[in-house]
Design a protein around this motif. Structure first.
Motif, PDB file in Angstrom:
ATOM      1  N   PRO A 209      47.480  37.625  47.353  1.00 57.53           N
ATOM      2  CA  PRO A 209      46.736  38.634  48.259  1.00 57.53           C
ATOM      3  C   PRO A 209      47.142  39.768  48.573  1.00 57.53           C
ATOM      4  N   VAL A 210      46.424  40.836  48.360  1.00 55.22           N
ATOM      5  CA  VAL A 210      46.749  42.377  48.425  1.00 55.22           C
ATOM      6  C   VAL A 210      46.393  42.810  49.707  1.00 55.22           C
ATOM      7  N   PRO A 235      45.490  40.083  41.460  1.00 51.98           N
ATOM      8  CA  PRO A 235      45.431  40.446  43.002  1.00 51.98           C
ATOM      9  C   PRO A 235      44.058  39.946  43.509  1.00 51.98           C
ATOM     10  N   MET A 236      43.736  40.148  44.841  1.00 52.90           N
ATOM     11  CA  MET A 236      42.631  39.601  45.414  1.00 52.90           C
ATOM     12  C   MET A 236      42.889  40.144  46.904  1.00 52.90           C
ATOM     13  N   SER A 240      41.330  47.865  49.361  1.00 51.77           N
ATOM     14  CA  SER A 240      41.624  49.112  49.915  1.00 51.77           C
ATOM     15  C   SER A 240      43.328  49.298  49.867  1.00 51.77           C
ATOM     16  N   ALA A 241      43.809  48.250  49.847  1.00 52.96           N
ATOM     17  CA  ALA A 241      45.233  48.088  49.663  1.00 52.96           C
ATOM     18  C   ALA A 241      46.182  47.963  48.169  1.00 52.96           C
ATOM     19  N   LEU A 242      44.996  48.026  47.217  1.00 53.07           N
ATOM     20  CA  LEU A 242      45.501  47.688  45.852  1.00 53.07           C
ATOM     21  C   LEU A 242      46.654  48.792  45.600  1.00 53.07           C
ATOM     22  N   LEU A 246      50.173  48.201  43.781  1.00 52.78           N
ATOM     23  CA  LEU A 246      50.438  48.486  42.479  1.00 52.78           C
ATOM     24  C   LEU A 246      51.700  49.460  42.270  1.00 52.78           C
ATOM     25  N   GLY A 247      51.759  50.631  43.244  1.00 55.69           N
ATOM     26  CA  GLY A 247      52.733  51.424  43.340  1.00 55.69           C
ATOM     27  C   GLY A 247      54.085  50.957  43.422  1.00 55.69           C
TER      28      GLY A 247
END
Length: 282
Positions: A209-210, A235-236, A240-242, A246-247
């Protein structure tokens, strides 16, 4: 029948009905069983009698690939649709809002929010596996074989709306298919203990969960992913928080974007270096 209930070798002592006592035994290939346990041994295909062994030289490579390949499609939110080589369809954290291309044979659910479960699943679904028990604090226990998929769960706690923790309110579901160990963290709200990691075992593919903190922050989630050392991380939950997720993890994992809606994966095609693969639609 397509489905049989199965019990992990070290996990559950079954009592009661004759049908339950006659249930088939399924041994997890993803879970190392300590030699020190009474009668325990490490799960191993080579040491397991009665299981068919597929040899590469025994049939054409294309036929072998068909028997080894699992198809995974991101449907929406925390729902992935997993299709086994034998055609069993499994939908994770199924709410009915995000629907796969066909009615699943199996659905798993978690109750953190209504977007992770439904109280009125389609009548055509053969197995409905809730990640929580109706008895507060009690663990949901699933050890089920459906076709060529073995499905089990490991419970974790969740935060309730008032901030308190609800014991065993969430389940990490593990799908053992074609030699792959696929884990779905559900609505994980806390870092895992050594006991959790021992119950989970090896995970080749991890659905994470992201969401920027509704479950856990990227820092905590990265520690879970680091410890599990999964080859492929999907991810899932909250697109909007992806980017932030990733960063924060870019230095620890390779990052790729799926070129097709269906992710086809087998033991042979897992990436050599731990990789976050962003599915289409996320």
């Amino acid at each position: 029948m397509l489905r049989t209930f199965a019990f992990v070798l070290f996990g559950i002592i079954v009592s009661g009905s004759a049908a339950a006592q006659e249930a088939a035994m399924a041994v997890s290939q993803c879970q190392a069983i300590a030699y020190s346990l009474p009668g325990g041994q490490f799960a191993s295909l080579s040491a397991t009698e009665g299981l068919p062994v597929i040899r590469a030289q025994a049939e054409p490579q294309s036929d072998l690939a068909d028997k080894e390949t699992v198809e995974i499609t991101y449907v929406g939110h925390s729902t992935y649709f997993i299709e086994t080589p034998a055609g069993v369809g499994i939908a994770t954290d199924y709410s009915g809002v995000y629907r796969p291309v066909r009615v699943p044979d199996v659905v798993t659910m978690n109750k953190a929010h209504s977007t992770h479960f439904t109280l009125a699943p389609d009548a055509g679904i053969e197995e409905v596996l809730p990640g929580w028990s109706d008895v507060p604090g009690e663990k949901a226990q699933h050890n089920v074989v459906v076709g060529d998929a073995y499905i089990r769960n490991v419970t974790t706690d969740i935060r309730s709306w008032d901030g308190a923790f609800e014991e065993n309110g969430n389940s990490i579901f593990i799908f053992e298919i074609a030699g792959l160990c696929i884990g779905h963290l559900g609505h994980l709200h806390h870092e895992l203990t050594d006991s959790h990691y021992a119950e989970i075992g090896r995970l080749d593919i991890l659905m994470v969960p992201v969401d920027g903190g509704l479950t856990m922050g990227a820092d905590s989630m990265s520690r879970v992913a680091d410890r599990l050392r999964s080859s492929l991380i999907l991810p899932m939950h909250r697109p909007s928080a992806l980017d932030r997720f990733l960063g924060m993890l870019a230095g620890k994992f390779d990052i790729r974007y799926a070129s097709e809606p269906i992710i086809r994966v087998s033991m042979r095609t897992l990436p050599k270096r731990p990789t976050i693969l962003v599915p289409q639609g996320m």
